[in-house]
Write a protein that holds these residues in place. Structure first.
Motif, PDB file in Angstrom:
ATOM      1  N   GLY A  83      64.642  36.060  37.724  1.00  0.00           N
ATOM      2  CA  GLY A  83      64.465  36.840  36.400  1.00  0.00           C
ATOM      3  C   GLY A  83      65.047  35.884  35.358  1.00  0.00           C
ATOM      4  O   GLY A  83      65.483  36.652  34.073  1.00  0.00           O
ATOM      5  N   ASN A  84      65.371  34.173  35.788  1.00  0.00           N
ATOM      6  CA  ASN A  84      65.894  33.871  34.288  1.00  0.00           C
ATOM      7  C   ASN A  84      64.441  32.380  34.109  1.00  0.00           C
ATOM      8  O   ASN A  84      64.105  32.131  35.124  1.00  0.00           O
ATOM      9  CB  ASN A  84      67.024  32.860  34.302  1.00  0.00           C
ATOM     10  CG  ASN A  84      68.013  34.464  34.571  1.00  0.00           C
ATOM     11  OD1 ASN A  84      68.299  34.828  33.791  1.00  0.00           O
ATOM     12  ND2 ASN A  84      68.762  34.265  35.737  1.00  0.00           N
ATOM     13  N   VAL A  85      65.126  32.073  33.190  1.00  0.00           N
ATOM     14  CA  VAL A  85      64.174  31.188  32.833  1.00  0.00           C
ATOM     15  C   VAL A  85      65.063  29.587  31.726  1.00  0.00           C
ATOM     16  O   VAL A  85      66.696  29.916  31.683  1.00  0.00           O
ATOM     17  CB  VAL A  85      62.779  31.398  31.855  1.00  0.00           C
ATOM     18  CG1 VAL A  85      62.413  29.892  30.833  1.00  0.00           C
ATOM     19  CG2 VAL A  85      62.103  32.198  31.858  1.00  0.00           C
ATOM     20  N   ILE A  86      64.848  28.633  32.125  1.00  0.00           N
ATOM     21  CA  ILE A  86      65.453  27.073  31.531  1.00  0.00           C
ATOM     22  C   ILE A  86      64.334  26.962  30.895  1.00  0.00           C
ATOM     23  O   ILE A  86      62.792  26.566  31.078  1.00  0.00           O
ATOM     24  CB  ILE A  86      65.694  26.063  32.511  1.00  0.00           C
ATOM     25  CG1 ILE A  86      66.396  26.853  34.134  1.00  0.00           C
ATOM     26  CG2 ILE A  86      66.222  24.554  32.352  1.00  0.00           C
ATOM     27  CD1 ILE A  86      67.172  26.121  35.239  1.00  0.00           C
ATOM     28  N   ALA A  87      65.558  26.033  29.624  1.00  0.00           N
ATOM     29  CA  ALA A  87      64.541  25.722  28.436  1.00  0.00           C
ATOM     30  C   ALA A  87      64.692  23.930  28.267  1.00  0.00           C
ATOM     31  O   ALA A  87      65.486  24.499  27.507  1.00  0.00           O
ATOM     32  CB  ALA A  87      63.977  26.549  27.015  1.00  0.00           C
ATOM     33  N   VAL A  88      64.021  23.157  29.249  1.00  0.00           N
ATOM     34  CA  VAL A  88      64.413  22.098  28.462  1.00  0.00           C
ATOM     35  C   VAL A  88      63.329  21.395  26.622  1.00  0.00           C
ATOM     36  O   VAL A  88      62.964  21.318  27.026  1.00  0.00           O
ATOM     37  CB  VAL A  88      63.777  21.338  29.851  1.00  0.00           C
ATOM     38  CG1 VAL A  88      63.631  19.688  29.429  1.00  0.00           C
ATOM     39  CG2 VAL A  88      64.105  21.463  30.642  1.00  0.00           C
ATOM     40  N   ASN A  89      64.958  20.949  26.320  1.00  0.00           N
ATOM     41  CA  ASN A  89      64.500  20.725  25.345  1.00  0.00           C
ATOM     42  C   ASN A  89      63.711  19.174  25.114  1.00  0.00           C
ATOM     43  O   ASN A  89      64.734  18.057  25.693  1.00  0.00           O
ATOM     44  CB  ASN A  89      65.821  20.240  24.027  1.00  0.00           C
ATOM     45  CG  ASN A  89      65.188  19.616  22.853  1.00  0.00           C
ATOM     46  OD1 ASN A  89      64.514  19.963  22.721  1.00  0.00           O
ATOM     47  ND2 ASN A  89      66.582  20.251  22.507  1.00  0.00           N
TER      48      ASN A  89
END
Length: 93
Positions: free
Chosen positions: A20-26
């Motif tokens: 239920g979570n997302v990782i945002a890679v810059n």
């Protein structure tokens, strides 16, 4: 959200159930090698899996985890899965 790739996090390596979570890679921040692994600057959940829509924080992140516990998703899907992530990202703009 320009400059980011989104990865849905799963509860374990079988990738059968979403955390239920997302990782945002810059992507604009680039990558580097640290202690034998490739790292990225990313926005990650503060709690590890089991707490959907967790608060997030900016952190350095080992890319190996993306391959074992995450799958890439569109921004539209990421917004549905993890609204708090986008509240944080929009606050950075």
């Amino acid at each position: 959200m320009h400059g980011y790739r989104f990865f849905e996090e799963y509860r374990d390596e079988t990738m059968q159930a979403s955390s239920g979570n997302v990782i945002a890679v810059n992507l604009a921040a680039g990558s580097f090698v640290q202690h034998g692994g490739v790292c990225y600057r990313a926005v990650i959940p503060e709690t590890r899996p089991g707490f959907p829509n967790s608060p997030v924080t900016m952190s350095l992140f080992n890319a190996e985890y993306l391959g074992t516990r995450c799958r890439r998703v569109s921004e539209a899907d990421a917004r549905k899965i993890h609204p708090k992530l986008f509240e944080f990202l929009e606050g950075l703009a």
